[in-house]
Design a protein around this motif. Structure first.
Motif, PDB file in Angstrom:
ATOM      1  N   PHE A  10       0.812  -1.226   0.000  1.00  0.00           N
ATOM      2  CA  PHE A  10       0.000   0.000   0.000  1.00  0.00           C
ATOM      3  C   PHE A  10       0.845   1.276   0.000  1.00  0.00           C
ATOM      4  O   PHE A  10       0.632   2.177   0.803  1.00  0.00           O
ATOM      5  N   LEU A  11       1.817   1.275  -0.915  1.00  0.00           N
ATOM      6  CA  LEU A  11       2.659   2.469  -1.082  1.00  0.00           C
ATOM      7  C   LEU A  11       2.770   2.784  -2.569  1.00  0.00           C
ATOM      8  O   LEU A  11       2.385   1.977  -3.405  1.00  0.00           O
ATOM      9  N   SER A  12       3.292   3.942  -2.884  1.00  0.00           N
ATOM     10  CA  SER A  12       3.552   4.262  -4.286  1.00  0.00           C
ATOM     11  C   SER A  12       4.837   3.566  -4.721  1.00  0.00           C
ATOM     12  O   SER A  12       5.687   3.259  -3.891  1.00  0.00           O
ATOM     13  N   SER A  13       4.965   3.317  -6.009  1.00  0.00           N
ATOM     14  CA  SER A  13       6.143   2.584  -6.454  1.00  0.00           C
ATOM     15  C   SER A  13       7.453   3.347  -6.244  1.00  0.00           C
ATOM     16  O   SER A  13       8.456   2.721  -5.885  1.00  0.00           O
ATOM     17  N   PRO A  14       7.528   4.657  -6.416  1.00  0.00           N
ATOM     18  CA  PRO A  14       8.788   5.327  -6.095  1.00  0.00           C
ATOM     19  C   PRO A  14       9.186   5.144  -4.635  1.00  0.00           C
ATOM     20  O   PRO A  14      10.373   4.989  -4.326  1.00  0.00           O
ATOM     21  N   ALA A  15       8.207   5.163  -3.761  1.00  0.00           N
ATOM     22  CA  ALA A  15       8.499   4.972  -2.334  1.00  0.00           C
ATOM     23  C   ALA A  15       9.084   3.589  -2.078  1.00  0.00           C
ATOM     24  O   ALA A  15      10.045   3.436  -1.310  1.00  0.00           O
ATOM     25  N   VAL A  16       8.508   2.588  -2.753  1.00  0.00           N
ATOM     26  CA  VAL A  16       9.004   1.220  -2.572  1.00  0.00           C
ATOM     27  C   VAL A  16      10.407   1.084  -3.149  1.00  0.00           C
ATOM     28  O   VAL A  16      11.295   0.479  -2.539  1.00  0.00           O
ATOM     29  N   ILE A  17      10.624   1.675  -4.326  1.00  0.00           N
ATOM     30  CA  ILE A  17      11.942   1.615  -4.949  1.00  0.00           C
ATOM     31  C   ILE A  17      12.994   2.223  -4.027  1.00  0.00           C
ATOM     32  O   ILE A  17      14.086   1.679  -3.862  1.00  0.00           O
ATOM     33  N   GLU A  18      12.633   3.334  -3.415  1.00  0.00           N
ATOM     34  CA  GLU A  18      13.522   3.998  -2.466  1.00  0.00           C
ATOM     35  C   GLU A  18      13.874   3.067  -1.294  1.00  0.00           C
ATOM     36  O   GLU A  18      15.046   2.909  -0.938  1.00  0.00           O
ATOM     37  N   ARG A  19      12.867   2.399  -0.746  1.00  0.00           N
ATOM     38  CA  ARG A  19      13.095   1.499   0.384  1.00  0.00           C
ATOM     39  C   ARG A  19      13.982   0.314  -0.015  1.00  0.00           C
ATOM     40  O   ARG A  19      14.908  -0.052   0.701  1.00  0.00           O
ATOM     41  N   VAL A  20      13.682  -0.258  -1.158  1.00  0.00           N
ATOM     42  CA  VAL A  20      14.469  -1.403  -1.627  1.00  0.00           C
ATOM     43  C   VAL A  20      15.927  -0.982  -1.836  1.00  0.00           C
ATOM     44  O   VAL A  20      16.861  -1.697  -1.458  1.00  0.00           O
ATOM     45  N   LYS A  21      16.100   0.178  -2.415  1.00  0.00           N
ATOM     46  CA  LYS A  21      17.440   0.704  -2.662  1.00  0.00           C
ATOM     47  C   LYS A  21      18.220   0.846  -1.352  1.00  0.00           C
ATOM     48  O   LYS A  21      19.391   0.476  -1.275  1.00  0.00           O
ATOM     49  N   LYS A  22      17.557   1.342  -0.338  1.00  0.00           N
ATOM     50  CA  LYS A  22      18.211   1.500   0.960  1.00  0.00           C
ATOM     51  C   LYS A  22      18.573   0.158   1.572  1.00  0.00           C
ATOM     52  O   LYS A  22      19.645  -0.009   2.145  1.00  0.00           O
ATOM     53  N   LEU A  23      17.662  -0.800   1.433  1.00  0.00           N
ATOM     54  CA  LEU A  23      17.935  -2.140   1.959  1.00  0.00           C
ATOM     55  C   LEU A  23      19.124  -2.769   1.236  1.00  0.00           C
ATOM     56  O   LEU A  23      19.905  -3.504   1.838  1.00  0.00           O
ATOM     57  N   GLU A  24      19.252  -2.474  -0.044  1.00  0.00           N
ATOM     58  CA  GLU A  24      20.404  -2.980  -0.797  1.00  0.00           C
ATOM     59  C   GLU A  24      21.685  -2.292  -0.332  1.00  0.00           C
ATOM     60  O   GLU A  24      22.707  -2.937  -0.116  1.00  0.00           O
ATOM     61  N   GLU A  25      21.605  -0.980  -0.155  1.00  0.00           N
ATOM     62  CA  GLU A  25      22.805  -0.210   0.183  1.00  0.00           C
ATOM     63  C   GLU A  25      23.334  -0.524   1.584  1.00  0.00           C
ATOM     64  O   GLU A  25      24.544  -0.552   1.795  1.00  0.00           O
ATOM     65  N   ASN A  26      22.436  -0.741   2.523  1.00  0.00           N
ATOM     66  CA  ASN A  26      22.928  -1.048   3.874  1.00  0.00           C
ATOM     67  C   ASN A  26      23.204  -2.545   4.065  1.00  0.00           C
ATOM     68  O   ASN A  26      23.537  -2.980   5.170  1.00  0.00           O
ATOM     69  N   GLY A  27      23.083  -3.322   3.002  1.00  0.00           N
ATOM     70  CA  GLY A  27      23.499  -4.720   3.057  1.00  0.00           C
ATOM     71  C   GLY A  27      22.462  -5.692   3.585  1.00  0.00           C
ATOM     72  O   GLY A  27      22.731  -6.879   3.708  1.00  0.00           O
ATOM     73  N   THR A  28      21.272  -5.205   3.901  1.00  0.00           N
ATOM     74  CA  THR A  28      20.227  -6.128   4.370  1.00  0.00           C
ATOM     75  C   THR A  28      19.840  -7.078   3.243  1.00  0.00           C
ATOM     76  O   THR A  28      19.708  -8.277   3.443  1.00  0.00           O
TER      77      THR A  28
END
Lengths: 148, 148
Positions: free
Chosen positions: B28-46
């Motif tokens: 239940f989010l917009s796709s840019p918001a999700v992309i942002e979250r996924v990107k952060k999870l990738e960057e911090n190594g999660t």
DNA sequence: ATTGAAACGCCAGAAAC
DNA sequence: GTTTCTGGCGTTTCAAT
């Protein structure tokens, strides 16, 4: 299932989200041809799925342990492991022992709790993981790629 | 790292190739918001990566075994396992034994060969896998999703 | 600063060859 | 298996809160 299929699987294993276009250039084929091959590999079950790898430590699951069981209650132990949130993998094996579970948990205390609970189903021998090397489902070596 | 991040990881773990649009609708989010979250999870190594699951049996790797080692030559054993094409995972552990390797191979004959070779580095105890349950890196249960 | 909305560029899938 | 084409998605930018 030829050498190109092996190459495709190797690339996909390294990066599931590679674009079909890039994959095509890596195996020197057109992208529709690669899409066709990938589709066939999915349909015949060679490719079982696409998974995202999560780092347990980032989710405060600091301890991983391999627990070996001597038991005769394999079914009960299986059910226990399947439903336990900290058991990531489990194996029914033939050998000195009869059941192996890989547990990933927060602390030694939650590990202790798991061990205590599991004792209903068998005799556990716990081995805490100090370091590990977890590569992939299959090592697609150059030898395999060349032999086809 | 909130409950939505956990939900995102669960969906990505089930299907790494889900589109960001579909993922967005699931949380239940917009796709840019999700992309942002996924990107952060990738960057911090999660999120460590995206992997394709291959069925070993389809590649004629019919036998899986968990081999336990008592050894004092851990480094040598580690190097041997890392370079061996049939060793998919290996663990340095603290417990009754000191090293564990998961081997996936063609036949009992190739397994025998592996065992013979490994004896240089320690005392192996072989357990052939009869059945297994290999789920995921992390079980993201509802409890975890709700507690955030 | 964070979220929703629109435009651009690119990729996947289908059809024709 | 390749080329071409089209629809749809991911991505970036912008506007608004």
């Amino acid at each position: 299932m030829d050498a190109i299929d092996y190459q495709i699987m190797r690339e996909l294993q390294l990066n599931a989200k590679i674009s079909m276009k890039e994959l095509a250039s890596k195996v020197f084929l057109s992208s529709p041809a690669v899409i066709e091959r990938v589709k066939k590999l999915e349909e015949n079950g060679t490719i079982k799925g696409y998974q995202t790898l999560i780092d347990p430590e980032k989710l405060d699951k600091a301890i991983t342990a391999i627990v070996l069981f001597e038991t005769t209650k394999c079914k009960e132990l299986y059910a226990f492991c399947e439903n336990h949130p900290d058991v990531l993998e489990c194996y029914r094996v033939a050998g000195q022992i009869s059941y192996i579970a890989k547990v990933c948990t927060e602390s030694v205390h939650t590990l202790e709790k798991f061990i205590d609970e599991s004792m209903k189903y068998g005799s556990p021998s716990t081995n805490i993981v100090l370091s590990s090397q977890e590569n992939m489902q299959i090592k697609l070596t150059d030898k395999l790629l060349n032999q086809g």
